[in-house]
Design an enzyme around this catalytic site. Structure first.
Site, PDB file in Angstrom:
ATOM      1  N   ASP A 275       0.858  -1.181   0.000  1.00 17.44           N
ATOM      2  CA  ASP A 275       0.000   0.000   0.000  1.00 17.44           C
ATOM      3  C   ASP A 275       0.895   1.233   0.000  1.00 17.44           C
ATOM      4  O   ASP A 275       1.735   1.392   0.881  1.00 17.44           O
ATOM      5  CB  ASP A 275      -0.878  -0.019   1.251  1.00 17.44           C
ATOM      6  CG  ASP A 275      -1.913   1.089   1.296  1.00 17.44           C
ATOM      7  OD1 ASP A 275      -1.899   1.971   0.415  1.00 17.44           O
ATOM      8  OD2 ASP A 275      -2.746   1.076   2.207  1.00 17.44           O
TER       9      ASP A 275
ATOM     10  N   ASN B 192      -1.921  12.946  -5.562  1.00 19.47           N
ATOM     11  CA  ASN B 192      -2.984  13.382  -6.474  1.00 19.47           C
ATOM     12  C   ASN B 192      -3.466  14.787  -6.128  1.00 19.47           C
ATOM     13  O   ASN B 192      -3.671  15.617  -7.012  1.00 19.47           O
ATOM     14  CB  ASN B 192      -4.159  12.411  -6.438  1.00 19.47           C
ATOM     15  CG  ASN B 192      -3.907  11.163  -7.237  1.00 19.47           C
ATOM     16  OD1 ASN B 192      -3.098  11.144  -8.144  1.00 19.47           O
ATOM     17  ND2 ASN B 192      -4.598  10.092  -6.875  1.00 19.47           N
TER      18      ASN B 192
ATOM     19  N   HIS C 164      -3.533  14.212 -10.936  1.00 17.46           N
ATOM     20  CA  HIS C 164      -3.695  12.783 -11.201  1.00 17.46           C
ATOM     21  C   HIS C 164      -2.638  12.223 -12.146  1.00 17.46           C
ATOM     22  O   HIS C 164      -2.292  11.047 -12.057  1.00 17.46           O
ATOM     23  CB  HIS C 164      -5.110  12.489 -11.707  1.00 17.46           C
ATOM     24  CG  HIS C 164      -6.133  12.638 -10.633  1.00 17.46           C
ATOM     25  ND1 HIS C 164      -6.386  11.648  -9.711  1.00 17.46           N
ATOM     26  CD2 HIS C 164      -6.929  13.685 -10.313  1.00 17.46           C
ATOM     27  CE1 HIS C 164      -7.315  12.063  -8.871  1.00 17.46           C
ATOM     28  NE2 HIS C 164      -7.664  13.298  -9.207  1.00 17.46           N
TER      29      HIS C 164
ATOM     30  N   ASP D   6      -0.604   8.923 -11.399  1.00 17.03           N
ATOM     31  CA  ASP D   6      -0.473   7.813 -12.351  1.00 17.03           C
ATOM     32  C   ASP D   6       0.996   7.462 -12.568  1.00 17.03           C
ATOM     33  O   ASP D   6       1.360   6.288 -12.616  1.00 17.03           O
ATOM     34  CB  ASP D   6      -1.111   8.170 -13.700  1.00 17.03           C
ATOM     35  CG  ASP D   6      -2.628   8.229 -13.637  1.00 17.03           C
ATOM     36  OD1 ASP D   6      -3.209   7.827 -12.604  1.00 17.03           O
ATOM     37  OD2 ASP D   6      -3.230   8.704 -14.628  1.00 17.03           O
TER      38      ASP D   6
ATOM     39  N   GLU E 105      -4.297   2.382  -4.582  1.00 18.49           N
ATOM     40  CA  GLU E 105      -2.848   2.362  -4.453  1.00 18.49           C
ATOM     41  C   GLU E 105      -2.384   1.093  -3.744  1.00 18.49           C
ATOM     42  O   GLU E 105      -1.317   1.041  -3.171  1.00 18.49           O
ATOM     43  CB  GLU E 105      -2.357   3.606  -3.699  1.00 18.49           C
ATOM     44  CG  GLU E 105      -2.676   3.639  -2.234  1.00 18.49           C
ATOM     45  CD  GLU E 105      -4.095   4.087  -1.881  1.00 18.49           C
ATOM     46  OE1 GLU E 105      -4.403   4.082  -0.687  1.00 18.49           O
ATOM     47  OE2 GLU E 105      -4.891   4.431  -2.765  1.00 18.49           O
TER      48      GLU E 105
END
Length: 129
Positions: free
Chosen positions: A40, A48, A53, A57, A83
């Protein structure tokens, strides 16, 4: 992204872990060890929110590359949440699972993105015989 039957970059695709039930058949009754690792990215939402974003990514793509570069081509690695990632490693001892999680952490710590370093990662592992 799945390893074994070919790579599929799903680091930014919608979550899909339909491969897990089929892959769990890799656990063999002969005592072969199977490791399950959960990863995680910590505080991922901040990337973000702060950088957008596209930066998030990119961080996911860099993280997924570090994961797949650390495991064998026969191992399975997939994204199962925003994530969160899951690994299924057949024939992997507890010691080896610990080495893999340490190596992923080391790689993440040393990587940079245009926005700076990657977030830390929480890794948990369990081995089944």
């Amino acid at each position: 992204m799945r390893r074994g039957t070919g790579s599929q970059d799903c680091s930014t695709a919608p979550s899909s872990w339909t491969w897990l039930p089929r892959s769990s058949r890799r656990a063999k009754p002969d005592g072969t060890e199977v490791a399950l690792i959960l990863a995680d990215l910590d505080h991922f939402k901040n990337i973000n929110d702060t950088f957008g974003h596209m930066a998030g990514d990119h961080a996911l793509q860099v993280f997924s590359a570090a994961c797949t570069d650390t495991v064998r081509s026969t191992d399975l690695v997939g994204r199962y949440g925003g994530e969160e990632f899951i690994f299924l490693l057949t024939g992997t001892s507890l010691d080896r699972a610990e080495q893999i999680t340490s190596e992923i952490s080391r790689r993440i710590h040393s990587m940079q993105t245009p926005e700076g370093g990657l977030p830390t990662v929480s890794l948990r592992h369990r081995v089944h015989r």
